[in-house]
Scaffold this motif. Structure first.
Motif, PDB file in Angstrom:
ATOM      1  N   THR A  54      -0.858  -1.117   9.372  1.00 33.62           N
ATOM      2  CA  THR A  54       0.421  -1.283   9.206  1.00 33.62           C
ATOM      3  C   THR A  54       1.140   0.379   8.474  1.00 33.62           C
ATOM      4  O   THR A  54       2.133   0.434   8.408  1.00 33.62           O
ATOM      5  N   ASN A  55       0.229   1.269   8.421  1.00 31.59           N
ATOM      6  CA  ASN A  55       0.650   2.643   8.467  1.00 31.59           C
ATOM      7  C   ASN A  55       1.073   2.698   6.865  1.00 31.59           C
ATOM      8  O   ASN A  55       2.115   3.649   6.614  1.00 31.59           O
ATOM      9  N   ALA A  56       0.238   2.030   5.952  1.00 35.62           N
ATOM     10  CA  ALA A  56       0.758   2.084   4.595  1.00 35.62           C
ATOM     11  C   ALA A  56      -0.323   2.041   3.645  1.00 35.62           C
ATOM     12  O   ALA A  56      -0.558   0.977   2.794  1.00 35.62           O
ATOM     13  N   PRO A  57      -1.343   2.840   3.866  1.00 35.47           N
ATOM     14  CA  PRO A  57      -2.432   2.930   3.110  1.00 35.47           C
ATOM     15  C   PRO A  57      -2.311   3.154   1.527  1.00 35.47           C
ATOM     16  O   PRO A  57      -2.962   2.600   0.605  1.00 35.47           O
ATOM     17  N   GLU A  58      -1.292   3.964   1.135  1.00 34.20           N
ATOM     18  CA  GLU A  58      -0.850   4.239  -0.057  1.00 34.20           C
ATOM     19  C   GLU A  58      -0.256   2.944  -0.763  1.00 34.20           C
ATOM     20  O   GLU A  58      -0.664   2.622  -1.698  1.00 34.20           O
ATOM     21  N   ALA A  59       0.374   2.251  -0.086  1.00 36.05           N
ATOM     22  CA  ALA A  59       1.131   0.918  -0.586  1.00 36.05           C
ATOM     23  C   ALA A  59      -0.073  -0.001  -0.887  1.00 36.05           C
ATOM     24  O   ALA A  59      -0.229  -0.658  -1.800  1.00 36.05           O
ATOM     25  N   LEU A  60      -0.915   0.043  -0.066  1.00 31.94           N
ATOM     26  CA  LEU A  60      -2.378  -0.935  -0.104  1.00 31.94           C
ATOM     27  C   LEU A  60      -3.066  -0.420  -1.243  1.00 31.94           C
ATOM     28  O   LEU A  60      -3.573  -1.489  -1.921  1.00 31.94           O
ATOM     29  N   ALA A  61      -3.215   0.757  -1.192  1.00 32.45           N
ATOM     30  CA  ALA A  61      -4.082   1.306  -2.562  1.00 32.45           C
ATOM     31  C   ALA A  61      -3.636   0.932  -3.897  1.00 32.45           C
ATOM     32  O   ALA A  61      -4.282   0.453  -4.814  1.00 32.45           O
ATOM     33  N   ALA A  62      -2.231   1.297  -3.948  1.00 35.20           N
ATOM     34  CA  ALA A  62      -1.602   0.908  -5.306  1.00 35.20           C
ATOM     35  C   ALA A  62      -1.772  -0.444  -5.653  1.00 35.20           C
ATOM     36  O   ALA A  62      -1.909  -1.015  -6.645  1.00 35.20           O
ATOM     37  N   MET A  63      -1.483  -1.503  -4.429  1.00 41.56           N
ATOM     38  CA  MET A  63      -1.364  -2.810  -4.765  1.00 41.56           C
ATOM     39  C   MET A  63      -2.963  -3.291  -5.247  1.00 41.56           C
ATOM     40  O   MET A  63      -2.978  -4.038  -6.080  1.00 41.56           O
TER      41      MET A  63
END
Length: 87
Positions: A54-63
């Motif tokens: 999803t090209n959103a590793p930072e969002a996933l890490a935060a979650m």
């Protein structure tokens, strides 16, 4: 903690259908559905892959760290806006 709705949002922001996400994740569409509906837990390795796809590793890490993504986004937007006005 249940992550299904957050994972679904990341998929939709990327513009993937469940079928397309399944292809990218090398999983059946039904597995994507189960994960998004909190009927199946996501393995850490799959969570990392979800962030990459999803090209959103930072969002996933935060979650995964328990950070509210909406609050984080709002804070970062205010911070960036303040820096731009300062420059």
């Amino acid at each position: 903690m249940q992550y299904g709705s957050h994972l679904k949002k990341l998929r939709l922001i990327r513009g993937f259908s469940q079928e397309e996400m399944g292809e990218e994740m090398h999983m059946p569409r039904s597995t994507i559905s189960k994960i998004e509906n909190n009927k199946m837990e996501l393995k850490l390795s799959d969570a990392i892959r979800w962030g990459q796809v999803t090209n959103a590793p930072e969002a996933l890490a935060a979650m995964l760290c328990g950070v509210d993504i909406a609050s984080l986004t709002k804070l970062l937007t205010m911070l960036v806006g303040g820096i731009i006005r300062w420059i």
